[in-house]
Scaffold this active site. Structure first.
Site, PDB file in Angstrom:
ATOM      1  N   ASP A 177       0.901  -1.153   0.000  1.00  0.00           N
ATOM      2  CA  ASP A 177       0.000   0.000   0.000  1.00  0.00           C
ATOM      3  C   ASP A 177       0.936   1.197   0.000  1.00  0.00           C
ATOM      4  OD1 ASP A 177      -1.553   2.223   0.712  1.00  0.00           O
ATOM      5  OD2 ASP A 177      -3.084   0.914   1.547  1.00  0.00           O
ATOM      6  N   HIS A 178       1.043   1.844  -1.164  1.00  0.00           N
ATOM      7  CA  HIS A 178       2.128   2.829  -1.278  1.00  0.00           C
ATOM      8  C   HIS A 178       1.939   4.025  -0.339  1.00  0.00           C
ATOM      9  CE1 HIS A 178      -0.650   4.409  -4.316  1.00  0.00           C
ATOM     10  NE2 HIS A 178      -0.145   5.576  -4.033  1.00  0.00           N
ATOM     11  N   HIS A 240      -6.097   2.476   1.420  1.00  0.00           N
ATOM     12  CA  HIS A 240      -5.278   3.628   1.813  1.00  0.00           C
ATOM     13  C   HIS A 240      -5.830   4.374   3.042  1.00  0.00           C
ATOM     14  CE1 HIS A 240      -3.432   2.760  -1.925  1.00  0.00           C
ATOM     15  NE2 HIS A 240      -4.342   3.327  -2.674  1.00  0.00           N
TER      16      HIS A 240
END
Ligand code: NAD
Length: 484
Positions: A177-178, A240
């Site tokens: 999950d950047h 996110h």
């Protein structure tokens, strides 16, 4: 200040989907930046793998173009760029067929870290995992990196977890999950757990509410087909926004390491209350002059998919009981702006006159643009004329606070890939976290589907539907401005 870059161990990183958009736009430009920073050891290799037949030299040409286009200023350093490209190789491989696997097995080196980035559709995760094993390419220490979307509900996420677990231990699986790789997100933990100032206030005695906003200016554009089956809840909230919420709300882990951090995050998800229908506002952007509406862009004139969502969430535990967490994300909004704002309570008593009492402390954690943290504090307006109070931020923007070093912070992808090589899972989602997050969102989505819930229209360039403003107004609060 001299930044310390410690090279990682030598590695062979295979990127399945190495010719795709994500690889060309994010993964390889990110790796190039790490190469330039001296973090990639000289004998590290990156092997692109995709269906297209081409040789290594054609692949290098393709990636050179990608880095020149997406790699920013640093890509002008042509000497480094050419040296980096020499680290690249390419194998034509079909995830669902047998071609190319023997070749890949033959070029993997013994004694170096093996990492496999699955930058392909989730339907290919199973076939890839299976073939990596069949051909003896993945050793016991090999790591795999998987991209979002990780399922579209609890059932499919469970199935994906089981598919991967058939061939890999949880310690080998890196669910990316950047958002967790962003410098500010990590700085949030440094600020929270590295200072004595914040933690005593981090609870329902002192925090009035928390806002998490991820606003985009772009619409669904070319991704309409995919997005229309997903919507903001699945595409942004389940991963996110919930990850950010977990980091803000979790108890202090006993150590900053993967198991401890992930255990605490999981407890937050488990403590989330089911959300009441009137605590959610769904929106869909309308047409705007020449600009198409969501439905036009998605190619679905009867779409009920949300391109915007606002949620009032609550965490049922001692620390957070009674503190609303307002989450909001959407497309075609006023500005590209992501922020977590911790809004502290009013003073119990003010010694100043007039509206001075209304000043509130806010800790604003900006993810974009202009990553940084501001603590708004009340001070006296300088000069004569009595006691006038103003709010001013104590600025912790990295580029300002850290000078040149602050400018060179790695982008989320490059940091996370280096974490994979180092074998550090702290900033990746564990399988049970992902499932718990779906278990919270599934009933909400099911409710909309049962009721045929129609999202409210909103104007592109606005802050979303008016009802979303009301979500806070009716409780005497207001959203923070969405500004670029
Ligand atoms: P893409 O369509 O641009 O690329 C897909 C890649 O997979 C190509 O290299 C293609 O050759 C390869 N491929 C397809 N079928 C294959 C097969 N049978 N065998 C071997 N290779 C095959 O997709 P993308 O945008 O790069 O996205 C890749 C993954 O990352 C997807 O799961 C996507 O949801 C996810 N993702 C993408 C982004 C993004 O910004 N593009 C962001 C987050 C997540």
């Amino acid at each position: 200040m001299v930044s310390r870059v410690i090279p990682v161990e030598p590695f062979d990183l295979v990127i399945f989907g190495g010719t795709g958009d994500l690889a060309r736009r994010k993964i390889l430009p990110g790796l190039f930046r790490r190469f330039r920073a001296g973090q990639m050891p000289p004998d590290a290799r990156v092997i692109g793998a995709a269906r297209t037949e081409m040789d290594a030299s054609a692949y290098r040409d393709m990636i050179r173009d990608g880095i020149l286009k997406f790699g920013g200023e640093e890509s002008r350093d042509s000497e480094s760029l050419e040296a980096f490209l020499q680290r690249l190789d390419y194998v034509a491989i079909d995830a669902t067929g047998e071609g190319g696997w023997q070749h890949l097995a033959g070029i993997m080196r013994p004694g170096v870290v093996r990492a496999f980035y699955f930058s392909v559709a989730p339907s290919l995760f199973g076939p890839l995992a299976e073939r990596l094993h069949q051909h003896g390419i993945a050793d016991q220490e090999a790591r795999i990196v998987v991209e979002k979307p990780f399922g579209r509900d609890l059932e499919s996420a469970r199935a994906l977890n089981q598919t991967l677990a058939a061939h890999f231990r949880e310690e080998q699986i890196y669910r990316i999950d950047h958002y967790l790789g962003k410098e500010t997100v990590q700085n949030l933990m440094a600020v929270r757990f590295g200072n004595v100032l914040f933690e005593p206030l981090w609870n329902n005695h002192y925090v009035d509410h928390i806002q998490i906003t991820v606003a985009e200016t772009v619409g669904v554009e070319g991704r309409g087909g995919y997005y229309d089956k997903s919507g903001a809840m699945r595409d942004m909230v389940q991963n996110h926004l919930m990850q950010l919420l977990c980091l803000i709300a979790m108890e202090p882990p006993f150590r900053f390491e993967a198991a401890a951090v992930r255990d605490e995050k999981l407890k937050v998800i488990h403590a989330l209350k089911p959300v009441l229908a009137h605590h959610i506002v769904r929106g869909q952007y309308d047409a705007d002059g020449d600009g198409p509406s969501y439905r036009e862009e998605a190619g679905n004139p009867r779409s009920f998919t949300e391109s915007f969502i606002a949620i009032r969430a609550e965490i049922a535990n001692w620390r957070w009981a009674g503190v609303p967490f307002y989450l909001r994300t959407g497309k075609k909004l006023r500005a590209r702006h992501s922020e977590i704002a911790v809004v502290f309570k009013d003073l119990p008593h003010t010694i100043f006159e007039g509206d001075q009492a209304r000043h509130r402390n806010i800790l604003s954690i900006r993810l974009q643009p202009n990553e940084g943290i501001d603590l708004f504090v009340t001070i006296k307006e300088p000069g004569p004329g009595g006691m006038r109070l103003i709010d001013r931020p104590l600025d912790m923007t990295f580029a300002t606070a850290l000078g040149e070093d602050g400018k060179d912070v790695p982008d989320a992808y490059e940091r996370l890939i280096m974490d994979v090589i180092r074998g550090n899972q702290t900033l990746f989602m564990r399988g049970d976290e992902v499932e718990a997050a779906w278990a919270w969102t599934d009933p909400i989505i099911a409710g909309w589907e049962r009721r045929n819930d129609v999202p409210k229209l909103y104007d592109p360039g606005s802050s979303g539907p008016d009802d979303a403003l009301m979500l806070l107004h009716r409780e005497g609060r207001r959203w923070r401005d969405i500004r670029g």
